[in-house]
Scaffold this active site. Structure first.
Site, PDB file in Angstrom:
ATOM      1  N   GLY A   1       3.837  -1.416   4.415  1.00 42.02           N
ATOM      2  CA  GLY A   1       2.527  -2.168   4.554  1.00 42.02           C
ATOM      3  C   GLY A   1       2.971  -4.324   4.502  1.00 42.02           C
ATOM      4  O   GLY A   1       2.081  -4.717   4.417  1.00 42.02           O
TER       5      GLY A   1
ATOM      6  N   ASP B   1      -2.499  -1.306  10.448  1.00 46.62           N
ATOM      7  CA  ASP B   1      -3.038  -1.051   9.303  1.00 46.62           C
ATOM      8  C   ASP B   1      -3.606  -2.343   8.957  1.00 46.62           C
ATOM      9  O   ASP B   1      -3.913  -2.076   7.677  1.00 46.62           O
ATOM     10  CB  ASP B   1      -1.293  -0.978   8.198  1.00 46.62           C
ATOM     11  CG  ASP B   1      -1.242   0.607   8.565  1.00 46.62           C
ATOM     12  OD1 ASP B   1      -2.065   1.593   8.514  1.00 46.62           O
ATOM     13  OD2 ASP B   1       0.066   1.129   8.107  1.00 46.62           O
TER      14      ASP B   1
ATOM     15  N   LYS C   1       0.709  -1.000   0.297  1.00 42.63           N
ATOM     16  CA  LYS C   1      -0.177   0.250   0.064  1.00 42.63           C
ATOM     17  C   LYS C   1       0.773   1.266  -0.021  1.00 42.63           C
ATOM     18  O   LYS C   1       2.059   1.112   0.353  1.00 42.63           O
ATOM     19  CB  LYS C   1      -1.280  -0.530   1.717  1.00 42.63           C
ATOM     20  CG  LYS C   1      -0.104   0.164   2.608  1.00 42.63           C
ATOM     21  CD  LYS C   1       0.188   1.701   3.337  1.00 42.63           C
ATOM     22  CE  LYS C   1       0.953   1.340   4.637  1.00 42.63           C
ATOM     23  NZ  LYS C   1       1.606   2.576   4.820  1.00 42.63           N
TER      24      LYS C   1
END
Length: 300
Positions: free
Chosen positions: A102, A138, A9
């Protein structure tokens, strides 16, 4: 054996509004999923052992988010009366550790989704997202699997659609500690909140957010601090600036810029200094994990 992707991401914007009473930070960010990332292979075991082969990743098994996610999922399933076997998980790393894209969070989310399928736990998405939240802010993004506007500590997600762009992501080779950044007294913590409505102003809800909108609201409140602690991050960002506006993603070391064509991104990557690593990825709206699991489920 079940093989699933773990997509990266980018934070197209990251605004820190303040510190909460629990020590976490109130933030706003626009998460953009990418069609590039790690891969995980899941195999059932005859015993009840969970084992992880993380290759050259230098992280103790008990600290590995993949291992912790597997244990947490099995504990949740056992509470529901399920007796589950073990599993062997092989992690194929492509994303840099500590890069802010991420990697670890996505690996953990794919573990929750993959073992939920492999073990046939049938836990709902809300439960899986909550399990992910216990491991990292996240992770719910990757569990739910859609490019999204996020608030709170990153767990309040509203799916959005973004205009297709091609990203060049550069890793300068250093590892940035998220904890160290968020505990540093020099971190900006007083950004003014914006709204998703402001981001969408002048556009219909179902219309993809344009490049002009994304650039108007770009920026990362962690960038100045990260670059002061790691000058190589600043050097990489300034190199990217010759092609288009560039910025830091998350609280990691990776920087990125967007191109309208894949050829332009490839041309820039060809000029990347050898001391750094980089990759090209497309912005996507739905995680490839969900797409693959949907196909597998439809065959069952």
């Amino acid at each position: 054996m079940l093989k699933l992707p773990a997509p990266a991401k980018l934070n197209l914007t990251l605004r820190i509004l303040g510190r909460r009473a629990d020590g976490y930070h109130e933030l706003q960010t626009l998460f953009q999923l990418l069609d590039y990332g790690d891969e995980l292979e899941f195999s059932a075991r005859a015993d009840d052992v969970i084992s992880v082969d993380a290759g050259e990743l230098d992280v103790a098994e008990r600290d590995n988010l993949v291992y912790r996610a597997a244990l947490l999922l099995r504990k949740e399933a056992k509470l529901a009366g399920e007796k589950l076997p073990g599993a062997h998980i092989r992690l194929i790393k492509k994303l840099p550790h500590g890069g802010g894209i991420g990697g670890g969070s996505s690996d953990a989310a794919t573990t929750l989704l993959g073992l939920n399928h492999l073990w046939r736990c049938n836990l709902p998405m809300d439960t899986l997202a909550e399990l992910g939240r216990q491991l990292g802010a996240d992770i719910p993004l990757f569990v739910r699997g859609h490019t999204a506007w996020a608030e709170g500590v990153g767990e309040k997600l509203t799916p959005v659609i973004t205009e297709k762009r091609h990203y060049l992501v550069v890793s300068p080779g250093c590892e940035v500690s998220t904890a160290k950044i968020f505990h540093d007294s020099r971190l900006t913590r007083d950004s003014v909140a914006i709204t998703l409505a402001a981001l969408r102003e002048g556009q219909l809800t179902e219309t993809p957010l344009s490049s002009e909108k994304l650039e108007a609201f770009s920026g990362n409140d962690c960038q100045a601090l990260v670059e002061s602690l790691h000058p190589e991050v600043r050097d990489a960002r300034e190199w990217l600036e010759q092609f288009a506006p560039a910025q830091l993603t998350g609280t990691g070391s990776c920087v990125f810029t967007a191109f309208q064509t894949e050829q332009a991104a490839k041309s820039a990557l060809a000029r990347l200094p050898r001391k750094w690593q980089g990759f090209i990825a497309n912005g996507i709206q739905v995680s490839p994990v969900h797409q693959k699991l949907a196909k597998l489920t439809s065959r069952d």
